[in-house]
Design an enzyme around this catalytic site. Structure first.
Site, short mmCIF file in Angstrom:
data_model
loop_
_atom_site.label_atom_id
_atom_site.label_comp_id
_atom_site.label_asym_id
_atom_site.label_seq_id
_atom_site.Cartn_x
_atom_site.Cartn_y
_atom_site.Cartn_z
N HIS B 37 0.82 -1.21 0.00
CA HIS B 37 0.00 0.00 0.00
C HIS B 37 0.86 1.26 0.00
O HIS B 37 0.57 2.23 -0.70
CB HIS B 37 -0.90 0.02 1.24
CG HIS B 37 -1.90 -1.09 1.29
ND1 HIS B 37 -1.84 -2.10 2.22
CD2 HIS B 37 -2.98 -1.36 0.52
CE1 HIS B 37 -2.85 -2.93 2.04
NE2 HIS B 37 -3.56 -2.53 1.01
N GLN B 153 -8.02 -8.29 -10.66
CA GLN B 153 -8.73 -7.10 -10.18
C GLN B 153 -8.33 -5.88 -11.00
O GLN B 153 -9.19 -5.10 -11.44
CB GLN B 153 -8.40 -6.87 -8.71
CG GLN B 153 -8.87 -5.54 -8.15
CD GLN B 153 -8.55 -5.40 -6.68
OE1 GLN B 153 -9.22 -5.98 -5.83
NE2 GLN B 153 -7.51 -4.64 -6.36
N VAL B 176 5.09 -5.74 -4.36
CA VAL B 176 6.14 -5.55 -3.36
C VAL B 176 6.29 -6.87 -2.62
O VAL B 176 5.30 -7.51 -2.24
CB VAL B 176 5.78 -4.41 -2.38
CG1 VAL B 176 6.87 -4.25 -1.32
CG2 VAL B 176 5.59 -3.10 -3.15
N SER B 185 1.00 -9.14 1.52
CA SER B 185 -0.45 -9.13 1.50
C SER B 185 -0.96 -8.99 2.92
O SER B 185 -0.33 -9.49 3.86
CB SER B 185 -0.96 -10.45 0.90
OG SER B 185 -2.32 -10.67 1.25
N SER B 186 -2.10 -8.33 3.08
CA SER B 186 -2.69 -8.22 4.42
C SER B 186 -2.98 -9.59 4.98
O SER B 186 -2.93 -9.81 6.19
CB SER B 186 -3.99 -7.41 4.36
OG SER B 186 -3.74 -6.14 3.81
#
Lengths: 283, 283
Positions: B37, B153, B176, B185-186
């Site tokens: 992000h 997406q 990244v 990733s979250s």
């Protein structure tokens, strides 16, 4: 008045006006303009700094056996009506600039799209919602004008606009009728003289139903209306529905304000009409 | 930095900036922010006058048995990351202000939404497209930033933006990775230490596949990759696909530039990753 065919040019022009502080009114049409459209034009011209009338026969809202190819396209007459109505821009794109082969995206308004005309015209309202959304983005509209004759369309567009956070305000305009009572529609041009005279009965029958709403139950109102519409020669009824005014859900007998909507064929022409029915004194 | 929860307030604020001539960058996120992000934030801050980061765990993109309720929500940490990244506005709406009970409208990008993750996560991309469209309208974005890790997406959003005539330009940013190679990733926070170490193998295996692309056929590349991924303990492969880079259609052996995408479970965590494969010298 300027005629623009290219979507990107229209969008750039609209955003320039918007950034300049102009308020923009959009009147989406499929052309074959009539007094119904003119009533929308008048309201839009009065309420905005800039008006954009779109003339676009949207292929995605026609079924495979519907009248897409024969839909009337009196371009010069339409442009003259726009000019006389003081429209600023006529947006008149080609079909493949709005829906090229690569197009894959559609908008659906669940439930609302499935009732009334939606159950007879598969994907119709998906096509309507999608093209209107595109026109909102192209026109940067502060207000968009729709006739109440297409009541289901109006409710679908209102819902979509709210659900998707468009800044556009939806303005609805009353049904315009011929002196005979027949709701004005581009498709009336398909009617021959006899059919046109017969079609004038539709509104008379709707008015009787609205009277009956005060003291009769829904079942008998629908039954009586069906019998009366069936008496019109060459008619074939698609639906007769009584729905809640706000959300088109099926109305129950306690409903205070309902929309009474009919769709029927007169010969080879499909007509729709509706009337609000309000029960006084009900709580 | 200002935090705004109300969609209408965010929209009014954004339009004020837009009319003022500011260029607006939107970074849609579900929070649980990480270096991926931050790379989007950096690009957005550099490329726009005003940046809006949205933090919204979108219920409509989760299936009934997915991790909506347990999705991490480290609000204070997220806001600190936004602040440090020089974001101007954090838009953080409540679920029912974005999707109240009355919500009925959904956007679908046909074909593109059905492949890869779409075939495992019914309605996932419908939810993604719908919320992103809403965020475009609320933020009045000139540019919106998406990571390439969620490649499907990205392609869906690009297609939707073009098909629906949004003025928003879609900017994509590279994956990244942690120093181990694991794509950030979250959802990595669901992995325990062992699983995290095992997950680092995914990228190693993708790189072998990219090498093989130069001289092996697709069938054997997929077979070899499957065998290698299967060797990771506690893994379960959802898909291994080789698709054309531009439109995610199935690639044939003559394709020059393809995306090699995998989705697999490591224990109870579903991970996705991808790598571009370019064949030099092919015409």
């Amino acid at each position: 008045m300027k005629v623009i065919k290219n979507p990107l040019e229209m969008q750039k022009t609209a955003f320039k006006h918007f950034k300049n502080g102009d308020e923009i009114g959009l009147i989406p049409t499929m052309g074959a303009l009539h007094y119904g459209h003119v009533s929308l034009f008048k309201k839009a011209v009065k309420g905005n700094d800039i008006t954009i009338a779109s003339i676009f026969v949207n292929p995605t809202q026609f079924g495979p056996n519907e009248d897409y190819l024969k839909y009337p396209k009196p371009i010069q007459k339409d442009l003259e009506i726009c000019r006389k109505s003081c429209i600023d821009y006529v947006f008149m794109p080609l079909a493949n600039s709005m829906f090229p082969m690569s197009h894959k995206t559609y908008v659906e308004v669940k439930t609302l799209q499935d009732t009334l005309c939606g159950s007879f015209r598969k994907n119709h309202f998906r096509g309507v919602a999608t093209v209107v959304l595109k026109l909102f983005n192209i026109s940067c509209a502060d207000r968009a004008y729709f006739g109440i004759k297409d009541f289901q369309q109006l409710r679908i567009i209102e819902r979509m606009t709210k659900d998707l956070n468009f800044k556009t305000k939806i303005i609805s305009c009353p049904i315009v009728r011929e002196s005979s009572g027949l709701a004005i529609s581009s498709r009336n041009s398909y009617l021959n003289d006899t059919e046109r005279k017969l079609s004038a009965n539709i509104y008379k029958i709707l008015k009787v139903a609205a009277q009956d709403f005060k003291n009769k139950d829904f079942k008998s109102i629908k039954k009586n209306t069906f019998d009366r519409l069936k008496e019109i020669p060459v008619s074939k009824v698609d639906y007769i529905e009584i729905l809640n005014f706000d959300d088109l859900s099926p109305a129950d007998e306690n409903a205070k304000k309902v929309i009474f909507a009919v769709a029927l064929w007169i010969g080879g022409t499909r007509l729709i009409d509706n009337i609000f029915m309000i029960k006084p004194g009900r709580s």
